[in-house]
Motif scaffolding. Structure first.
Motif, PDB file in Angstrom:
ATOM      1  N   LYS A  58       0.846  -1.194   0.000  1.00  0.00           N
ATOM      2  CA  LYS A  58       0.000   0.000   0.000  1.00  0.00           C
ATOM      3  C   LYS A  58       0.878   1.239   0.000  1.00  0.00           C
ATOM      4  CE  LYS A  58      -3.978   2.087   2.350  1.00  0.00           C
ATOM      5  NZ  LYS A  58      -3.943   3.252   1.574  1.00  0.00           N
ATOM      6  N   GLY A  59       0.561   2.125  -0.922  1.00  0.00           N
ATOM      7  CA  GLY A  59       1.145   3.468  -0.963  1.00  0.00           C
ATOM      8  C   GLY A  59      -0.047   4.391  -0.878  1.00  0.00           C
ATOM      9  N   ASN A  60      -0.265   5.192  -1.930  1.00  0.00           N
ATOM     10  CA  ASN A  60      -1.486   5.993  -1.996  1.00  0.00           C
ATOM     11  C   ASN A  60      -2.692   5.092  -2.215  1.00  0.00           C
ATOM     12  OD1 ASN A  60       0.020   8.342  -1.737  1.00  0.00           O
ATOM     13  ND2 ASN A  60       0.271   8.561  -3.942  1.00  0.00           N
ATOM     14  N   ASP A  61      -2.463   3.932  -2.805  1.00  0.00           N
ATOM     15  CA  ASP A  61      -3.494   2.928  -3.051  1.00  0.00           C
ATOM     16  C   ASP A  61      -2.841   1.555  -2.905  1.00  0.00           C
ATOM     17  OD1 ASP A  61      -5.991   1.934  -3.628  1.00  0.00           O
ATOM     18  OD2 ASP A  61      -6.080   2.696  -5.677  1.00  0.00           O
ATOM     19  N   TYR A  62      -3.642   0.516  -2.983  1.00  0.00           N
ATOM     20  CA  TYR A  62      -3.101  -0.838  -2.900  1.00  0.00           C
ATOM     21  C   TYR A  62      -2.509  -1.241  -4.239  1.00  0.00           C
ATOM     22  CZ  TYR A  62      -5.574  -1.189   1.502  1.00  0.00           C
ATOM     23  OH  TYR A  62      -6.015  -0.971   2.784  1.00  0.00           O
ATOM     24  N   MET A  63      -1.514  -2.127  -4.184  1.00  0.00           N
ATOM     25  CA  MET A  63      -0.894  -2.645  -5.403  1.00  0.00           C
ATOM     26  C   MET A  63      -0.460  -4.086  -5.178  1.00  0.00           C
ATOM     27  SD  MET A  63       2.594  -0.422  -5.102  1.00  0.00           S
ATOM     28  CE  MET A  63       1.773   0.916  -4.252  1.00  0.00           C
ATOM     29  N   VAL A  64      -0.383  -4.827  -6.277  1.00  0.00           N
ATOM     30  CA  VAL A  64       0.019  -6.230  -6.251  1.00  0.00           C
ATOM     31  C   VAL A  64       1.433  -6.323  -6.810  1.00  0.00           C
ATOM     32  CG1 VAL A  64      -0.509  -8.526  -7.165  1.00  0.00           C
ATOM     33  CG2 VAL A  64      -2.366  -6.970  -6.530  1.00  0.00           C
ATOM     34  N   VAL A  65       2.242  -7.157  -6.187  1.00  0.00           N
ATOM     35  CA  VAL A  65       3.637  -7.308  -6.564  1.00  0.00           C
ATOM     36  C   VAL A  65       3.950  -8.794  -6.728  1.00  0.00           C
ATOM     37  CG1 VAL A  65       6.011  -6.853  -5.823  1.00  0.00           C
ATOM     38  CG2 VAL A  65       4.189  -5.288  -5.144  1.00  0.00           C
ATOM     39  N   CYS A  66       4.532  -9.174  -7.862  1.00  0.00           N
ATOM     40  CA  CYS A  66       4.957 -10.566  -8.086  1.00  0.00           C
ATOM     41  C   CYS A  66       6.466 -10.578  -8.290  1.00  0.00           C
ATOM     42  CB  CYS A  66       4.277 -11.154  -9.319  1.00  0.00           C
ATOM     43  SG  CYS A  66       2.514 -11.376  -9.138  1.00  0.00           S
ATOM     44  N   ILE A  67       7.150 -11.335  -7.431  1.00  0.00           N
ATOM     45  CA  ILE A  67       8.608 -11.432  -7.513  1.00  0.00           C
ATOM     46  C   ILE A  67       9.021 -12.892  -7.341  1.00  0.00           C
ATOM     47  CG2 ILE A  67       8.983  -9.081  -6.677  1.00  0.00           C
ATOM     48  CD1 ILE A  67       9.661 -10.270  -3.920  1.00  0.00           C
ATOM     49  N   PRO A  68      10.216 -13.257  -7.812  1.00  0.00           N
ATOM     50  CA  PRO A  68      10.680 -14.634  -7.603  1.00  0.00           C
ATOM     51  C   PRO A  68      10.661 -14.993  -6.120  1.00  0.00           C
ATOM     52  CG  PRO A  68      12.093 -13.519  -9.185  1.00  0.00           C
ATOM     53  CD  PRO A  68      11.181 -12.467  -8.592  1.00  0.00           C
ATOM     54  N   VAL A  69      10.318 -16.251  -5.826  1.00  0.00           N
ATOM     55  CA  VAL A  69      10.121 -16.684  -4.435  1.00  0.00           C
ATOM     56  C   VAL A  69      11.375 -16.584  -3.579  1.00  0.00           C
ATOM     57  CG1 VAL A  69       8.166 -18.188  -4.950  1.00  0.00           C
ATOM     58  CG2 VAL A  69      10.485 -19.136  -4.996  1.00  0.00           C
ATOM     59  N   ASP A  70      12.537 -16.573  -4.189  1.00  0.00           N
ATOM     60  CA  ASP A  70      13.771 -16.520  -3.405  1.00  0.00           C
ATOM     61  C   ASP A  70      14.330 -15.102  -3.275  1.00  0.00           C
ATOM     62  OD1 ASP A  70      14.543 -16.281  -6.063  1.00  0.00           O
ATOM     63  OD2 ASP A  70      16.197 -17.718  -5.900  1.00  0.00           O
ATOM     64  N   ARG A  71      13.518 -14.107  -3.615  1.00  0.00           N
ATOM     65  CA  ARG A  71      13.949 -12.708  -3.515  1.00  0.00           C
ATOM     66  C   ARG A  71      13.036 -11.944  -2.565  1.00  0.00           C
ATOM     67  NH1 ARG A  71      15.663 -10.648  -9.487  1.00  0.00           N
ATOM     68  NH2 ARG A  71      16.835 -12.474 -10.126  1.00  0.00           N
ATOM     69  N   GLU A  72      13.492 -10.744  -2.201  1.00  0.00           N
ATOM     70  CA  GLU A  72      12.707  -9.850  -1.346  1.00  0.00           C
ATOM     71  C   GLU A  72      12.380  -8.587  -2.134  1.00  0.00           C
ATOM     72  OE1 GLU A  72      11.523 -10.636   1.679  1.00  0.00           O
ATOM     73  OE2 GLU A  72      12.502 -12.580   1.427  1.00  0.00           O
ATOM     74  N   VAL A  73      11.220  -8.035  -1.882  1.00  0.00           N
ATOM     75  CA  VAL A  73      10.829  -6.798  -2.559  1.00  0.00           C
ATOM     76  C   VAL A  73      11.633  -5.637  -1.985  1.00  0.00           C
ATOM     77  CG1 VAL A  73       8.887  -6.256  -1.009  1.00  0.00           C
ATOM     78  CG2 VAL A  73       8.853  -5.441  -3.367  1.00  0.00           C
ATOM     79  N   ASN A  74      12.030  -4.716  -2.849  1.00  0.00           N
ATOM     80  CA  ASN A  74      12.696  -3.496  -2.430  1.00  0.00           C
ATOM     81  C   ASN A  74      11.619  -2.406  -2.423  1.00  0.00           C
ATOM     82  OD1 ASN A  74      13.975  -0.865  -2.713  1.00  0.00           O
ATOM     83  ND2 ASN A  74      15.896  -1.980  -3.022  1.00  0.00           N
ATOM     84  N   LEU A  75      11.205  -1.999  -1.234  1.00  0.00           N
ATOM     85  CA  LEU A  75      10.093  -1.061  -1.111  1.00  0.00           C
ATOM     86  C   LEU A  75      10.419   0.323  -1.680  1.00  0.00           C
ATOM     87  CD1 LEU A  75       8.782  -2.128   2.409  1.00  0.00           C
ATOM     88  CD2 LEU A  75       7.801  -2.684   0.172  1.00  0.00           C
ATOM     89  N   LYS A  76      11.678   0.724  -1.654  1.00  0.00           N
ATOM     90  CA  LYS A  76      12.056   2.017  -2.243  1.00  0.00           C
ATOM     91  C   LYS A  76      11.907   1.968  -3.765  1.00  0.00           C
ATOM     92  CE  LYS A  76      15.005   3.728   1.414  1.00  0.00           C
ATOM     93  NZ  LYS A  76      16.317   4.176   1.827  1.00  0.00           N
ATOM     94  N   LYS A  77      12.357   0.874  -4.382  1.00  0.00           N
ATOM     95  CA  LYS A  77      12.201   0.721  -5.832  1.00  0.00           C
ATOM     96  C   LYS A  77      10.725   0.665  -6.204  1.00  0.00           C
ATOM     97  CE  LYS A  77      16.454  -1.843  -6.962  1.00  0.00           C
ATOM     98  NZ  LYS A  77      16.950  -3.143  -7.469  1.00  0.00           N
ATOM     99  N   LEU A  78       9.933  -0.060  -5.399  1.00  0.00           N
ATOM    100  CA  LEU A  78       8.499  -0.167  -5.654  1.00  0.00           C
ATOM    101  C   LEU A  78       7.824   1.200  -5.537  1.00  0.00           C
ATOM    102  CD1 LEU A  78       6.011  -1.888  -6.296  1.00  0.00           C
ATOM    103  CD2 LEU A  78       5.843  -2.397  -3.837  1.00  0.00           C
ATOM    104  N   ALA A  79       8.214   1.964  -4.532  1.00  0.00           N
ATOM    105  CA  ALA A  79       7.644   3.305  -4.353  1.00  0.00           C
ATOM    106  C   ALA A  79       7.948   4.170  -5.579  1.00  0.00           C
ATOM    107  CB  ALA A  79       8.198   3.954  -3.086  1.00  0.00           C
ATOM    108  N   LYS A  80       9.182   4.122  -6.042  1.00  0.00           N
ATOM    109  CA  LYS A  80       9.575   4.935  -7.199  1.00  0.00           C
ATOM    110  C   LYS A  80       8.783   4.534  -8.445  1.00  0.00           C
ATOM    111  CE  LYS A  80      13.546   6.624  -9.707  1.00  0.00           C
ATOM    112  NZ  LYS A  80      14.990   6.616  -9.880  1.00  0.00           N
TER     113      LYS A  80
END
Length: 161
Positions: A58-80
């Motif tokens: 969730k930022g200003n709205d909700y969003m869906v993120v799909c990434i490889p199972v062995d990785r972690e999401v980078n929230l700064k990259k996602l925000a940008k």
């Protein structure tokens, strides 16, 4: 002996209705815990780089993120990428009311509402990719192109280095 009834999920119904080819792989679901996605990849024999987990942020709205199972999401990259100053993953208790899915069974296809979707760009490195079928115990295999089409997703780099 009664025949086992095939599992049909909302995600599978949507793919079928849109004539998008997919393969459903069933597995014996265990308790969802740390590295659940990696464990499912091992159970199904699908390499981690082809197996994608679905997260909701969730930022200003909700969003869906799909990434490889062995990785972690980078929230700064996602925000940008999403045009937000800050994003955070939603809590597990928010998942079901918001998406209609439970932890370990969140599919990017067929949520209660259509959210902006971001898929890690590495998905196109493989002919096929795997995502949750909408319940613990079912994985869907399809082409990255078809997943992008059905979710109207944006491909981008949104994982930690």
């Amino acid at each position: 002996m009664a025949k086992k009834k095939p599992i049909i999920t909302n995600a599978m119904r949507i793919l079928t209705a849109q004539k998008i080819p997919f393969e459903a792989i069933e597995y014996q679901a265990e308790e969802v815990g740390e590295n659940f996605g990696v464990h499912i990849a091992e159970l199904t024999g699908i390499p981690c780089e082809m197996s994608f987990k679905t997260l909701v942020a969730k930022g200003n709205d909700y969003m869906v993120v799909c990434i490889p199972v062995d990785r972690e999401v980078n929230l700064k990259k996602l925000a940008k990428v999403s045009g937000n100053k800050k994003v955070e993953l939603i809590s597990v208790k928010e998942l079901l009311p918001l998406t209609g899915y439970i932890r370990g069974g969140v599919s990017p296809i067929g949520m209660k509402k259509k959210f902006t979707t971001y898929i890690h760009e590495s998905c196109v490195e493989n002919e096929k990719m795997a995502v949750s079928g909408g319940i613990c115990g079912v994985t869907l295999i399809m082409t990255p192109k078809d997943l992008v089409k059905v979710t109207d997703a944006t491909l981008c780099d949104i994982t930690e280095e």
